[in-house]
Write a protein that holds these residues in place. Structure first.
Motif, mmCIF file in Angstrom:
data_model
loop_
_atom_site.group_PDB
_atom_site.id
_atom_site.type_symbol
_atom_site.label_atom_id
_atom_site.label_comp_id
_atom_site.label_asym_id
_atom_site.label_seq_id
_atom_site.Cartn_x
_atom_site.Cartn_y
_atom_site.Cartn_z
ATOM 1 N N GLY A 172 86.498 51.140 29.496
ATOM 2 C CA GLY A 172 86.422 50.355 28.427
ATOM 3 C C GLY A 172 86.568 48.978 28.642
ATOM 4 N N GLY B 158 88.636 45.647 28.697
ATOM 5 C CA GLY B 158 90.082 45.126 28.794
ATOM 6 C C GLY B 158 90.403 45.083 30.175
ATOM 7 N N GLY C 220 89.836 48.442 32.049
ATOM 8 C CA GLY C 220 88.648 48.594 32.327
ATOM 9 C C GLY C 220 88.017 48.193 33.300
ATOM 10 N N HIS D 49 83.613 47.545 23.781
ATOM 11 C CA HIS D 49 84.737 47.875 23.220
ATOM 12 C C HIS D 49 84.826 49.206 22.490
ATOM 13 C CE1 HIS D 49 88.983 46.699 22.905
ATOM 14 N NE2 HIS D 49 88.882 46.144 21.640
ATOM 15 N N GLY D 50 85.851 50.005 22.669
ATOM 16 C CA GLY D 50 86.012 51.169 21.575
ATOM 17 C C GLY D 50 84.965 51.910 21.850
ATOM 18 N N MET E 32 90.600 53.843 29.410
ATOM 19 C CA MET E 32 90.665 52.834 28.350
ATOM 20 C C MET E 32 92.211 52.353 28.429
ATOM 21 S SD MET E 32 89.179 55.484 25.527
ATOM 22 C CE MET E 32 89.993 56.783 26.252
ATOM 23 N N ASP F 73 91.882 49.712 23.070
ATOM 24 C CA ASP F 73 90.343 50.221 23.252
ATOM 25 C C ASP F 73 90.396 51.604 22.400
ATOM 26 O OD1 ASP F 73 87.786 50.265 23.787
ATOM 27 O OD2 ASP F 73 87.914 50.637 26.050
ATOM 28 N N CYS F 74 91.233 52.375 22.811
ATOM 29 C CA CYS F 74 91.408 53.711 22.588
ATOM 30 C C CYS F 74 91.870 53.963 21.103
ATOM 31 C CB CYS F 74 92.004 54.553 23.624
ATOM 32 S SG CYS F 74 92.285 56.301 23.220
ATOM 33 N N TYR G 128 97.360 44.080 23.991
ATOM 34 C CA TYR G 128 95.884 43.937 24.394
ATOM 35 C C TYR G 128 96.319 42.951 25.449
ATOM 36 C CZ TYR G 128 93.926 45.248 19.677
ATOM 37 O OH TYR G 128 93.346 45.833 18.906
ATOM 38 N N SER H 98 99.077 45.914 19.613
ATOM 39 C CA SER H 98 97.925 46.981 19.540
ATOM 40 C C SER H 98 98.765 47.992 18.525
ATOM 41 C CB SER H 98 97.518 47.424 20.658
ATOM 42 O OG SER H 98 98.415 48.322 21.104
#
Ligand SMILES: Cc1ncc(C[n+]2csc(CCOP(=O)(O)OP(=O)(O)O)c2C)c(N)n1
Ligand code: SF4
Length: 270
Positions: free
Chosen positions: A52, A54, A57, A72-73, A95, A99-100, A128, A136
């Motif tokens: 992802g 981040g 990622g 993202h996501g 992720m 993101d998740c 994040y 988050s």
């Protein structure tokens, strides 16, 4: 196709040194993943890492096998597509918790519900990291972040409980401090013939640690050790104690047919 004996064969060594901050747990998570792939003798040609956006990622930059960094996501959506197009591949999706658990949450729930045969690893640094340490959904109540200076208001989302109740074949949580436990969980998730989720709590000393005055990266490892308890002990705790801890362990482990097997059982696309 050669079986991989040394995890360095999975690494794009020319891309090192990596960009993660000193004391970040992302390198340990990547190592655990590569070790899990090697233990199962998964050839480089058969492995795919979908990452992802981040800090976590960026792991995709350092692997020497198929990799794809989605938007993202959407990592689980891309991983699902890759798996359905070629079910012989071992598809891993790595992720961050933002993101998740925020923008990508509905993909997580539906991949778990369908029991899609992919392995999701969530590097849960409780914020994040890439964009400056905002809170988050996994950030614990009262934690200080760049978007909750007086302390976040609201309980953390338990990604594992959600995924387990949605129907995933395998769900577990550990930390980078409990490295061998986390490694075993990754191996079990990779072997699961359905959706596997391993959430790994990991220190972000640069943001979460600094904002919450948790000390050095080493102190944060100690913090992870103290803050987490095995699932059976967690279940015996009262509500207040539970709010102050995270459980570790295997929450779900079922041997049930994955999405493609059920699809084929209906005689569709034989
Ligand atoms: C659609 C979209 N929204 C927002 C962003 C900005 N963005 C990039 S990384 C990131 C946060 C990543 O946090 P997390 O998934 O927890 O990973 P970490 O950096 O902590 O490893 C955000 C919001 C983006 N790239 N795309
Ligand atoms: S900001 Fe946090 S998660 Fe990102 S690389 Fe630095 S320590 Fe790791």
């Amino acid at each position: 196709m050669q079986p991989v004996k040394d995890i360095n064969q999975y690494l794009a060594q020319h891309k090192l040194p990596h960009m993660w901050c000193p004391g970040c747990g992302n390198g340990l998570i990547l190592k655990q993943l590569l070790t899990g792939l090697a233990e199962l003798q998964i050839a480089r040609e058969k492995a795919v890492l979908v990452s992802g956006i981040g800090c976590s990622g960026r792991a995709g930059d350092y692997v020497n096998f198929h990799r794809f960094q989605g938007t993202h996501g959407r990592a689980i959506a891309f991983a699902t597509g890759i798996h359905l197009a070629n079910p012989r591949l071992t598809v891993v999706c790595l992720m961050g918790d933002g993101d998740c658990g925020a923008i990508g949450l509905s993909h997580l729930i539906h991949a778990a519900r369908r029991n899609i045969n992919i392995t999701a690893i969530v590097a849960n640094n409780l914020n994040y990291g890439m964009t400056g340490g905002q809170y988050s959904p996994s950030t614990p109540d009262a934690s200080v972040t760049s978007t909750s200076r007086p302390g976040k208001v609201g309980d953390a989302l338990d990604l594992c409980s959600l995924t387990a109740s949605a129907g995933a074949g395998y769900v577990a949580r550990s930390t980078v401090y409990h490295i061998f436990e986390a490694q075993k969980m990754i191996r079990e998730a990779l072997k699961t013939g359905g959706f596997g989720l391993v959430e790994i709590l990991t220190p972000c000393p640069t943001y979460f640690g600094r904002y919450n005055k948790l000390g050095s990266a080493v102190d944060m490892m100690e913090w992870l050790k103290k803050k987490t308890v095995p699932l059976d002990r967690f279940r015996q705790m009262n509500e207040r104690q539970q709010q102050e801890h995270f459980w570790r362990g295997v929450l779900a482990k079922h041997d049930k047919p994955d999405f493609l097997s059920r699809y084929r059982d209906r005689g569709i696309n034989q």
